[in-house]
Design a protein around this motif. Structure first.
Motif, PDB file in Angstrom:
ATOM      1  N   ILE A  11      -2.538 -25.399  -5.443  1.00  0.00           N
ATOM      2  CA  ILE A  11      -3.485 -25.967  -6.612  1.00  0.00           C
ATOM      3  C   ILE A  11      -2.485 -27.488  -6.887  1.00  0.00           C
ATOM      4  O   ILE A  11      -3.520 -28.779  -7.268  1.00  0.00           O
ATOM      5  CB  ILE A  11      -3.560 -25.063  -7.616  1.00  0.00           C
ATOM      6  N   ARG A  12      -1.518 -27.201  -7.163  1.00  0.00           N
ATOM      7  CA  ARG A  12      -0.940 -28.390  -7.486  1.00  0.00           C
ATOM      8  C   ARG A  12      -0.589 -29.952  -6.478  1.00  0.00           C
ATOM      9  O   ARG A  12      -0.826 -30.989  -6.771  1.00  0.00           O
ATOM     10  CB  ARG A  12       1.169 -28.791  -7.255  1.00  0.00           C
ATOM     11  N   GLY A  13      -0.487 -29.295  -5.233  1.00  0.00           N
ATOM     12  CA  GLY A  13      -1.062 -30.216  -3.915  1.00  0.00           C
ATOM     13  C   GLY A  13      -1.969 -31.123  -3.878  1.00  0.00           C
ATOM     14  O   GLY A  13      -2.288 -32.284  -3.552  1.00  0.00           O
ATOM     15  N   MET A  14      -2.778 -30.055  -4.335  1.00  0.00           N
ATOM     16  CA  MET A  14      -4.818 -30.478  -3.936  1.00  0.00           C
ATOM     17  C   MET A  14      -4.157 -31.856  -4.951  1.00  0.00           C
ATOM     18  O   MET A  14      -5.387 -32.883  -5.022  1.00  0.00           O
ATOM     19  CB  MET A  14      -5.210 -29.950  -4.043  1.00  0.00           C
ATOM     20  N   VAL A  15      -3.948 -31.451  -6.165  1.00  0.00           N
ATOM     21  CA  VAL A  15      -4.197 -32.421  -7.884  1.00  0.00           C
ATOM     22  C   VAL A  15      -3.423 -33.868  -7.662  1.00  0.00           C
ATOM     23  O   VAL A  15      -3.946 -34.578  -7.736  1.00  0.00           O
ATOM     24  CB  VAL A  15      -3.900 -31.275  -9.101  1.00  0.00           C
ATOM     25  N   LEU A  16      -2.398 -33.645  -6.584  1.00  0.00           N
ATOM     26  CA  LEU A  16      -1.492 -34.617  -6.805  1.00  0.00           C
ATOM     27  C   LEU A  16      -2.262 -35.382  -5.778  1.00  0.00           C
ATOM     28  O   LEU A  16      -2.385 -36.956  -5.634  1.00  0.00           O
ATOM     29  CB  LEU A  16       0.225 -34.241  -6.226  1.00  0.00           C
ATOM     30  N   SER A  17      -3.072 -34.929  -4.196  1.00  0.00           N
ATOM     31  CA  SER A  17      -3.524 -35.798  -3.321  1.00  0.00           C
ATOM     32  C   SER A  17      -4.359 -36.489  -4.118  1.00  0.00           C
ATOM     33  O   SER A  17      -5.045 -37.785  -3.585  1.00  0.00           O
ATOM     34  CB  SER A  17      -3.761 -34.664  -2.495  1.00  0.00           C
ATOM     35  N   LEU A  18      -5.618 -35.580  -4.726  1.00  0.00           N
ATOM     36  CA  LEU A  18      -6.760 -36.072  -5.352  1.00  0.00           C
ATOM     37  C   LEU A  18      -6.511 -37.234  -6.417  1.00  0.00           C
ATOM     38  O   LEU A  18      -6.968 -38.324  -6.128  1.00  0.00           O
ATOM     39  CB  LEU A  18      -7.581 -34.837  -6.541  1.00  0.00           C
ATOM     40  N   LEU A  19      -5.241 -37.016  -6.803  1.00  0.00           N
ATOM     41  CA  LEU A  19      -4.746 -38.763  -7.873  1.00  0.00           C
ATOM     42  C   LEU A  19      -4.238 -39.589  -6.552  1.00  0.00           C
ATOM     43  O   LEU A  19      -4.822 -41.097  -7.387  1.00  0.00           O
ATOM     44  CB  LEU A  19      -3.428 -38.526  -9.555  1.00  0.00           C
ATOM     45  N   CYS A  21      -5.781 -39.899  -3.886  1.00  0.00           N
ATOM     46  CA  CYS A  21      -7.450 -40.621  -3.388  1.00  0.00           C
ATOM     47  C   CYS A  21      -7.272 -41.683  -4.236  1.00  0.00           C
ATOM     48  O   CYS A  21      -7.965 -43.074  -4.046  1.00  0.00           O
ATOM     49  CB  CYS A  21      -7.681 -39.212  -3.051  1.00  0.00           C
ATOM     50  N   LEU A  22      -7.687 -41.293  -5.665  1.00  0.00           N
ATOM     51  CA  LEU A  22      -8.436 -41.702  -6.887  1.00  0.00           C
ATOM     52  C   LEU A  22      -7.734 -43.125  -6.729  1.00  0.00           C
ATOM     53  O   LEU A  22      -8.203 -44.775  -6.981  1.00  0.00           O
ATOM     54  CB  LEU A  22      -8.544 -40.963  -8.469  1.00  0.00           C
ATOM     55  N   LEU A  23      -6.331 -43.671  -6.830  1.00  0.00           N
ATOM     56  CA  LEU A  23      -5.009 -44.298  -6.862  1.00  0.00           C
ATOM     57  C   LEU A  23      -5.782 -45.531  -6.012  1.00  0.00           C
ATOM     58  O   LEU A  23      -6.071 -46.246  -5.854  1.00  0.00           O
ATOM     59  CB  LEU A  23      -3.928 -44.064  -6.821  1.00  0.00           C
ATOM     60  N   ALA A  25      -8.943 -45.949  -4.315  1.00  0.00           N
ATOM     61  CA  ALA A  25      -9.579 -46.198  -4.630  1.00  0.00           C
ATOM     62  C   ALA A  25      -9.921 -47.306  -5.625  1.00  0.00           C
ATOM     63  O   ALA A  25     -10.372 -48.043  -4.986  1.00  0.00           O
ATOM     64  CB  ALA A  25     -10.499 -44.959  -4.981  1.00  0.00           C
ATOM     65  N   GLY A  26      -8.789 -47.020  -7.042  1.00  0.00           N
ATOM     66  CA  GLY A  26      -8.529 -48.120  -7.606  1.00  0.00           C
ATOM     67  C   GLY A  26      -8.239 -49.112  -7.411  1.00  0.00           C
ATOM     68  O   GLY A  26      -9.160 -50.838  -7.680  1.00  0.00           O
ATOM     69  N   VAL A  27      -7.333 -49.369  -6.419  1.00  0.00           N
ATOM     70  CA  VAL A  27      -7.015 -50.367  -5.915  1.00  0.00           C
ATOM     71  C   VAL A  27      -7.882 -51.489  -4.854  1.00  0.00           C
ATOM     72  O   VAL A  27      -8.199 -52.410  -4.739  1.00  0.00           O
ATOM     73  CB  VAL A  27      -5.413 -50.115  -5.720  1.00  0.00           C
ATOM     74  N   ILE A  28      -8.208 -50.842  -3.857  1.00  0.00           N
ATOM     75  CA  ILE A  28      -9.558 -51.050  -3.682  1.00  0.00           C
ATOM     76  C   ILE A  28     -10.512 -51.985  -3.679  1.00  0.00           C
ATOM     77  O   ILE A  28     -10.884 -52.940  -3.759  1.00  0.00           O
ATOM     78  CB  ILE A  28     -10.135 -49.697  -2.886  1.00  0.00           C
ATOM     79  N   TYR A  29     -10.835 -50.644  -5.588  1.00  0.00           N
ATOM     80  CA  TYR A  29     -11.573 -51.673  -5.863  1.00  0.00           C
ATOM     81  C   TYR A  29     -11.267 -52.831  -7.101  1.00  0.00           C
ATOM     82  O   TYR A  29     -12.327 -54.060  -6.739  1.00  0.00           O
ATOM     83  CB  TYR A  29     -12.455 -50.980  -7.366  1.00  0.00           C
ATOM     84  N   LEU A  30     -10.133 -53.372  -7.189  1.00  0.00           N
ATOM     85  CA  LEU A  30      -9.429 -54.566  -8.168  1.00  0.00           C
ATOM     86  C   LEU A  30      -9.403 -55.631  -6.951  1.00  0.00           C
ATOM     87  O   LEU A  30      -9.770 -56.648  -7.505  1.00  0.00           O
ATOM     88  CB  LEU A  30      -8.263 -53.813  -8.853  1.00  0.00           C
ATOM     89  N   PHE A  31      -9.121 -55.183  -6.002  1.00  0.00           N
ATOM     90  CA  PHE A  31      -9.209 -56.005  -4.645  1.00  0.00           C
ATOM     91  C   PHE A  31     -10.186 -56.435  -3.892  1.00  0.00           C
ATOM     92  O   PHE A  31     -10.551 -57.694  -3.138  1.00  0.00           O
ATOM     93  CB  PHE A  31      -8.208 -55.849  -4.574  1.00  0.00           C
ATOM     94  N   THR A  32     -11.391 -55.816  -4.384  1.00  0.00           N
ATOM     95  CA  THR A  32     -12.450 -56.526  -3.601  1.00  0.00           C
ATOM     96  C   THR A  32     -13.438 -56.988  -5.237  1.00  0.00           C
ATOM     97  O   THR A  32     -13.612 -57.267  -5.831  1.00  0.00           O
ATOM     98  CB  THR A  32     -13.847 -55.352  -3.932  1.00  0.00           C
TER      99      THR A  32
END
Length: 177
Positions: A11-19, A21-23, A25-32
């Motif tokens: 569960i901890r690995g899945m939560v870290l993976s999700l975080l 991925c979200l990070l 996506a946020g970086v990509i959004y900022l540079f688009t």
């Protein structure tokens, strides 16, 4: 108890993976780039295509003269076979699109294609000594000039997203030669 520790790691690995991925996506959004303005459409020089069309077509090919500042030609083409078909598209000063189309193709088919499926109304306009029929549609409105009553010859369509006033301004500026 041994099984619980393994589930916690999963569960901890899945939560870290999700975080992660979200990070990402946020970086990509900022540079688009997030420009809300219209793209700058390149101006085309249609003089050579116009001369070619006027030599090849068996009807007087239309092109505007004396349009006010701000009308920008953005697309042009002439296709000789199987019908002589002329197209000249403009970006109007207010951002709308207005195009001139002419062809010797079967009239109904050409009008449907050039006007994006608009349908004829009972309204006509006298523009430049010619009678144009109004067509309305979901995507484009149009003014249609039928050069001959017998259905032979060319059909001229001024269509686009612009208002009927803009379409009429374009139709009034057309010189056919």
């Amino acid at each position: 108890m041994a099984g619980t520790n393994g589930k916690q790691k999963t569960i901890r690995g899945m939560v870290l993976s999700l975080l992660v991925c979200l990070l990402a996506a946020g970086v990509i959004y900022l540079f688009t780039p997030h420009d809300d303005k219209e793209p700058d459409l390149p101006r085309v020089d249609y003089r050579i295509e116009l001369l070619t069309a006027r030599r090849a077509a068996d009807y007087p090919v239309a092109a505007p003269e004396g349009l006010p500042e701000g009308w920008k030609p953005t697309s042009v083409r002439y296709k000789g076979e199987p019908y002589g078909t002329w197209h000249l598209g403009y970006h109007a000063p207010d951002g709308e699109y207005v195009a001139i189309g002419q062809s010797t193709e079967q009239r109904k088919r050409f009008i449907k294609e050039a006007s994006q499926g608009a349908t004829a109304t009972e309204d006509t306009e006298e523009i430049g000594g010619r009678t144009w029929t109004r067509y309305t549609g979901g995507r484009y409105d149009a003014l249609v000039l039928e050069e001959s009553a017998d259905g032979k010859g060319s059909t001229t369509v001024v269509a686009g997203t612009g208002s009927f006033e803009q379409l009429a301004r374009m139709a009034g500026a057309l010189k056919m030669s």
